[in-house]
Write a protein that holds these residues in place. Sequence first.
Motif, mmCIF file in Angstrom:
data_model
loop_
_atom_site.group_PDB
_atom_site.id
_atom_site.type_symbol
_atom_site.label_atom_id
_atom_site.label_comp_id
_atom_site.label_asym_id
_atom_site.label_seq_id
_atom_site.Cartn_x
_atom_site.Cartn_y
_atom_site.Cartn_z
ATOM 1 N N ALA A 189 0.829 -1.206 0.000
ATOM 2 C CA ALA A 189 0.000 0.000 0.000
ATOM 3 C C ALA A 189 0.865 1.258 0.000
ATOM 4 O O ALA A 189 0.560 2.239 -0.692
ATOM 5 N N GLY A 190 1.964 1.232 0.761
ATOM 6 C CA GLY A 190 2.862 2.377 0.756
ATOM 7 C C GLY A 190 3.522 2.596 -0.592
ATOM 8 O O GLY A 190 3.649 3.734 -1.068
ATOM 9 N N LEU A 191 3.942 1.517 -1.225
ATOM 10 C CA LEU A 191 4.565 1.624 -2.543
ATOM 11 C C LEU A 191 3.584 2.125 -3.604
ATOM 12 O O LEU A 191 3.955 2.850 -4.527
ATOM 13 N N LEU A 192 2.319 1.715 -3.466
ATOM 14 C CA LEU A 192 1.314 2.000 -4.491
ATOM 15 C C LEU A 192 0.596 3.330 -4.292
ATOM 16 O O LEU A 192 -0.160 3.757 -5.172
ATOM 17 N N ALA A 193 0.813 3.985 -3.171
ATOM 18 C CA ALA A 193 -0.040 5.106 -2.765
ATOM 19 C C ALA A 193 -0.166 6.193 -3.829
ATOM 20 O O ALA A 193 -1.250 6.742 -4.028
ATOM 21 N N ASP A 194 0.916 6.520 -4.507
ATOM 22 C CA ASP A 194 0.846 7.597 -5.509
ATOM 23 C C ASP A 194 1.274 7.104 -6.887
ATOM 24 O O ASP A 194 1.847 7.846 -7.680
ATOM 25 N N ALA A 195 0.954 5.841 -7.174
ATOM 26 C CA ALA A 195 1.354 5.260 -8.464
ATOM 27 C C ALA A 195 0.765 6.030 -9.638
ATOM 28 O O ALA A 195 1.460 6.287 -10.639
ATOM 29 N N GLY A 196 -0.498 6.409 -9.551
ATOM 30 C CA GLY A 196 -1.143 7.124 -10.651
ATOM 31 C C GLY A 196 -0.499 8.472 -10.937
ATOM 32 O O GLY A 196 -0.107 8.754 -12.088
ATOM 33 N N PRO A 197 -0.365 9.345 -9.929
ATOM 34 C CA PRO A 197 0.298 10.631 -10.183
ATOM 35 C C PRO A 197 1.738 10.496 -10.672
ATOM 36 O O PRO A 197 2.181 11.265 -11.531
ATOM 37 N N ARG A 198 2.472 9.522 -10.137
ATOM 38 C CA ARG A 198 3.847 9.337 -10.613
ATOM 39 C C ARG A 198 3.857 8.940 -12.083
ATOM 40 O O ARG A 198 4.717 9.399 -12.856
ATOM 41 N N TRP A 199 2.903 8.089 -12.485
ATOM 42 C CA TRP A 199 2.855 7.701 -13.889
ATOM 43 C C TRP A 199 2.428 8.876 -14.772
ATOM 44 O O TRP A 199 2.889 9.011 -15.909
ATOM 45 N N ALA A 200 1.560 9.733 -14.243
ATOM 46 C CA ALA A 200 1.160 10.908 -15.020
ATOM 47 C C ALA A 200 2.364 11.809 -15.284
ATOM 48 O O ALA A 200 2.542 12.334 -16.394
ATOM 49 N N GLU A 201 3.220 11.979 -14.283
ATOM 50 C CA GLU A 201 4.436 12.779 -14.469
ATOM 51 C C GLU A 201 5.377 12.122 -15.473
ATOM 52 O O GLU A 201 5.965 12.790 -16.325
ATOM 53 N N LEU A 202 5.519 10.804 -15.350
ATOM 54 C CA LEU A 202 6.417 10.086 -16.257
ATOM 55 C C LEU A 202 5.924 10.170 -17.696
ATOM 56 O O LEU A 202 6.709 10.439 -18.623
ATOM 57 N N ALA A 203 4.630 9.949 -17.906
ATOM 58 C CA ALA A 203 4.081 10.003 -19.262
ATOM 59 C C ALA A 203 4.231 11.399 -19.857
ATOM 60 O O ALA A 203 4.564 11.551 -21.045
ATOM 61 N N ALA A 204 4.000 12.427 -19.035
ATOM 62 C CA ALA A 204 4.156 13.800 -19.527
ATOM 63 C C ALA A 204 5.603 14.079 -19.911
ATOM 64 O O ALA A 204 5.878 14.720 -20.934
#
Length: 405
Positions: A110-125
């Motif tokens: 859960a700690g590792l996954l907590a901000d997976a979406g926002p981190r991927w949004a930054e990476l994709a951008a």
Amino acid sequence: MKADIAIIGAGVVGMTCALALLHQGRGVTLFDPNAPGSGCSYGNAGTIADYAVQPVGTPGVLRDLPRLMFDRNSPLAIRKAALPTLAPWLARFLRQSLPGKARANAQVLAGLLADAGPRWAELAADCGASDLLQDRGCLYLYADQKGVDAAKSDLAFRRDLGVQVDILNSAELAAMEPGLPAMAGAAFFPGARFLSDPSAMMAALAARVQALGGVFITEPVKSLIPGAQPRLQAAQEWQASEIIVATGAHSKALARMAGVRVPLETERGYHLEWNRPQPRLTRPACITERGFYLCPMTGRLRVAGTVELGGLKAPPSPHRLARLEQGAKSVFPDLGTPSRTWMGFRPSLPDSLPVIERGENHVTLAFGHGHLGVTLAPITAALVAGMIFGERPVLDLAPLSARRF
């Protein structure tokens, strides 16, 4: 030959680590015998699964393991020929499935996954590929009310760990995904995102690595020697200031060369694809009773999932592919013959947690992400870069140590 930082493995984890280091001004050389972003980085379900806090080993799996192991149609399969080799791993897996350990592993996930979406949004951008990252959530589908009722405790557990999930009734599900047949209901994870074309996203990552000065060497690494100036042997010897091992299911021997023994085994993952201009649903949907995902992707429908423990050498199992096809046609009976099939290797550890650790010998380990390699790649990269630059980690790294075993 010399490199600043050498990364062994040019999958999604290796490339995101490369980007994090390149943005900090370090030079990066990536070694892989295959094209960047191939293997499981390409062949996955495409989900950025921030909801996947449950480890593979749970008390429920422990209870049902005999049935799961010997039912040829279960979502979990073990090749009989691999059982002698797998026995030590399975013993550890059983221990990790006990209630206390399973909950502790879930909390780390859960700690590792907590901000997976926002981190991927930054990476994709950063890669100019935001159009490939879809923000429409993910579904768990239940064919009957029994399935809905049985899922309630699991969903409550996920909520306790910070996962947002909504329960949809049959009418709400039909309104959200009218292309699906009638079902009793679904769990909807609104925070989940997915890649509409994993291959295109991997190409975008590789192009960004190269644009920032990263170099890809298409050669296998035969050995590494840790130390103050670690070395690796590919077609020729390379010396680096730091070596990162991010070779997924192929990491076990390299970790041993770095002085660490890790109980890494291989989950063989499968997918089928049907070419379809309109793939009939707008977000990934997991058929929970069968353990696979229906994945809408650009110009095609991908069906991916199930777990088969069987090592790196055995050929693909026709039965597992047939089971996926049967499952897909239980939802969409008129799919016809699949356009293509695929099998790849997931790196699996008994507790479902990756190894993310920097040794005193200037070798950093970043592998063992199981089903979550794509999802966890950005946080892994941030942790790896932080360790190399001596920053205080954003998470407790002790549960991710290779020495926890």
